[in-house]
Scaffold this active site. Structure first.
Site, PDB file in Angstrom:
ATOM      1  N   TYR A 101       0.855  -1.192   0.000  1.00 46.31           N
ATOM      2  CA  TYR A 101       0.000   0.000   0.000  1.00 46.31           C
ATOM      3  C   TYR A 101       0.890   1.240   0.000  1.00 46.31           C
ATOM      4  O   TYR A 101       1.892   1.313   0.720  1.00 46.31           O
ATOM      5  CB  TYR A 101      -0.887   0.035   1.259  1.00 46.31           C
ATOM      6  CG  TYR A 101      -1.637   1.339   1.412  1.00 46.31           C
ATOM      7  CD1 TYR A 101      -2.915   1.486   0.888  1.00 46.31           C
ATOM      8  CD2 TYR A 101      -1.047   2.438   2.045  1.00 46.31           C
ATOM      9  CE1 TYR A 101      -3.599   2.694   1.004  1.00 46.31           C
ATOM     10  CE2 TYR A 101      -1.721   3.648   2.152  1.00 46.31           C
ATOM     11  CZ  TYR A 101      -2.995   3.771   1.632  1.00 46.31           C
ATOM     12  OH  TYR A 101      -3.656   4.963   1.732  1.00 46.31           O
ATOM     13  N   GLU A 189      -3.736   7.333  -3.826  1.00 45.27           N
ATOM     14  CA  GLU A 189      -3.631   6.073  -3.133  1.00 45.27           C
ATOM     15  C   GLU A 189      -3.396   4.952  -4.123  1.00 45.27           C
ATOM     16  O   GLU A 189      -4.119   4.845  -5.116  1.00 45.27           O
ATOM     17  CB  GLU A 189      -4.949   5.838  -2.388  1.00 45.27           C
ATOM     18  CG  GLU A 189      -4.843   4.983  -1.188  1.00 45.27           C
ATOM     19  CD  GLU A 189      -6.139   5.015  -0.384  1.00 45.27           C
ATOM     20  OE1 GLU A 189      -6.059   5.124   0.842  1.00 45.27           O
ATOM     21  OE2 GLU A 189      -7.222   4.931  -0.979  1.00 45.27           O
TER      22      GLU A 189
END
Ligand code: GDP
Ligand code: MN
Length: 376
Positions: A101, A189
Site C-alpha cells: 500500500y 492512493e
C-alpha cells in the site's frame, strides 16, 4: 473531485510512476482490440467511483482477446453497487508476488501532505490502521524540504518492504509525489502497489482526488468531471458559479452564507420537513443571482415548496426580494414559497414582497414551520 482509475494512471505515467500497459474501452470490440494489442492475459476493470470493485465483480481476468470481449460485454452497462459501468480499463494481467500500500493524503490534523507506506496492501487500509497501526509507516512532508530520497528509503524500511524492491518502490513513490503535487491532489492512493513475480513494481490500482479549490488551475482535469461523477444540477450550478448541493428532500432552500444555509436545513428538518438542496447565494447577491438560484432550485426534481432565508448584511433585502419577485413571474413558480428577510433594507424588502402578495416570515423557525405546513 474524484477521477477514474484510468485517468489517475495516465497522470502517474506522465510523472514516471509505473503502471501496467493498457487503455480504456467503451465497447466490447474496443476491449477486444486492446487485448489483441497487448497480446497477454488481461484484467478488465469497471471504471466507476466505488471502492471494493474486486469483491463486487468489477475486476475480471480474461485469458485472451475473445474472453476480454465477453467480459467487457457483460460488464459494460451493468450495475455495480448502484452505478452503471460505462467504461472499462483493459490492462495486461499481473503476475502478483506481493501487494503493498502506498498513499499520500492531506492530513488536516498535522496540516501536511503525509506519506503512508505499508506491506499490507490489497486490503482495506482503514482496517489495517485499526488492527495494527504499526504496520503503516507514516511521514508528514515538510513543504520546504519536499520528500527526500533518504526519507523514502526509511519509510520503505520501516514498513518492512522486501529489500530487493526498495529502489523501485522509491522511484515509484517519487513519481507519485510529483504527480500529487502537479495536479494539486489531496489524496493519491495506490492499493495495491504490486511487486510482480519478475520483481517489477507497478500500480495495480490508482485513486487520485483533486482539491476542488485548485480545479481552476487544471481546466483539463475539471473537464473530466463533466463526463462522470457529479449530479447534473450540481454541474449546472458549478457552471453558474452557485454553491449548490443536491439533497433528497422536497423543500428547496436558499440562503446567504454557508452557516446560515446549514442552520436553515436543520430548522426545516426539525420542523419535520426534508430539504431538497443546499444553496448559498453568498454575500452581496444581486437580484439576477437570486433569480438564477431559484431557477436551479426549480430544476431539482420533486421540489414542493421553497424557503428563502436571508440575513442582510452586505446583502440587501430589497435586492433579494426583487430577485424573488422576478423569479416568481419569469419562472412561473407555482409551489408555495416562504421568505424570511432580516437586516439591511429589510423594510423595503418586505414591502416589495407584500406588494406581490408574498408573506415574509418573522423568524427562521417560523418560516421553516410554515413551509413544512404548506408543502404537506
Ligand atoms: P478495487 O477492488 O476497486 O480496489 O480494485 P483493485 O484494482 O485494487 O483490484 C482488486 C484486487 O484484484 C487486487 O487487490 C488484486 O489482488 C486482484 N488482482 C488480481 N489480478 C490482478 C491484475 O492483474 N491486476 C489488478 N489490478 N488486480 C488484480
Ligand atoms: Mn484497490
Amino acid at each position: 473531485m474524484k477521477i477514474h482509475e484510468y485517468q489517475a494512471k495516465e497522470i502517474l505515467r506522465a510523472h514516471g510512476a509505473m503502471t501496467p500497459r493498457g487503455r480504456v474501452a467503451t465497447t466490447p470490440d474496443e476491449a477486444f482490440e486492446i487485448a489483441t494489442e497487448l497480446g497477454t492475459a488481461v484484467v478488465i476493470k469497471a471504471q466507476v467511483h466505488v471502492g471494493g470493485r474486486g469483491k463486487a465483480g468489477g475486476i475480471k481476468v480474461g485469458h485472451d482477446a475473445r474472453a476480454a470481449r465477453d467480459i467487457a460485454e457483460a460488464m459494460l452497462g451493468s450495475d455495480l453497487k448502484g452505478l452503471i459501468v460505462e467504461k472499462v480499463l483493459v490492462e495486461e494481467a499481473l503476475d502478483i508476488a506481493q501487494e503493498y500500500y502506498l498513499g499520500i493524503v492531506l492530513d488536516r490534523n498535522v496540516r501536511r501532505h503525509t506519506v503512508m507506506v505499508s506491506a499490507e496492501g490489497g486490503v482495506d487500509i482503514e482496517e489495517v490502521a485499526a488492527r495494527s497501526a504499526e504496520k503503516i509507516a507514516k511521514l508528514p512532508i515538510d513543504p520546504r524540504m519536499g520528500l527526500a530520497e533518504f526519507q523514502m528509503r526509511q519509510l520503505c524500511y520501516d514498513a518492512a518492504l522486501d529489500r530487493r524492491v526498495i529502489t523501485s518502490a522509491c522511484k515509484f513513490l517519487h513519481g507519485l509525489y510529483q504527480a500529487y503535487l502537479a495536479v494539486d491532489a489531496n489524496l493519491a492512493e495506490i492499493n495495491p502497489l504490486v511487486v510482480t513475480a519478475g520483481g517489477e513494481v507497478t500500480a495495480a490500482d490508482a485513486k487520485i482526488n483533486i482539491d476542488d479549490s485548485a480545479l481552476y488551475r487544471h481546466p483539463k482535469i475539471a473537464d473530466l468531471a463533466e463526463e462522470s461523477e457529479a449530479d447534473e444540477i450540481e454541474m449546472e450550478a458549478h457552471r453558474r458559479g452557485i454553491q449548490y448541493v443536491r439533497l433528497d428532500g422536497d423543500i428547496g432552500v436558499l440562503g446567504n452564507g454557508a452557516g446560515l444555509v446549514m442552520a436553515t436545513l436543520d430548522e426545516v428538518k426539525s420542523a419535520g420537513g426534508a430539504p431538497a438542496n443546499f444553496l448559498d447565494i453568498g454575500g452581496g447577491a444581486r437580484a439576477d443571482l437570486v433569480l438564477n438560484s431559484l431557477d436551479l432550485i426549480m430544476m431539482t426534481p420533486g421540489v414542493e415548496g421553497i424557503f428563502c432565508n436571508v440575513f442582510g448584511g452586505i446583502t440587501r433585502c430589497d435586492e433579494v426580494a426583487q430577485g424573488i419577485i422576478e423569479a416568481r413571474t419569469k419562472l412561473s413558480i407555482s409551489v408555495p414559497m416562504v421568505v424570511r428577510l432580516t437586516g439591511t433594507n429589510e423594510q423595503d424588502g418586505r414591502h416589495i414582497l407584500a406588494e406581490a402578495g408574498v408573506v415574509a416570515a418573522e423568524s427562521m423557525q417560523e418560516g421553516a414551520a410554515k413551509i413544512v405546513e404548506l408543502t404537506r
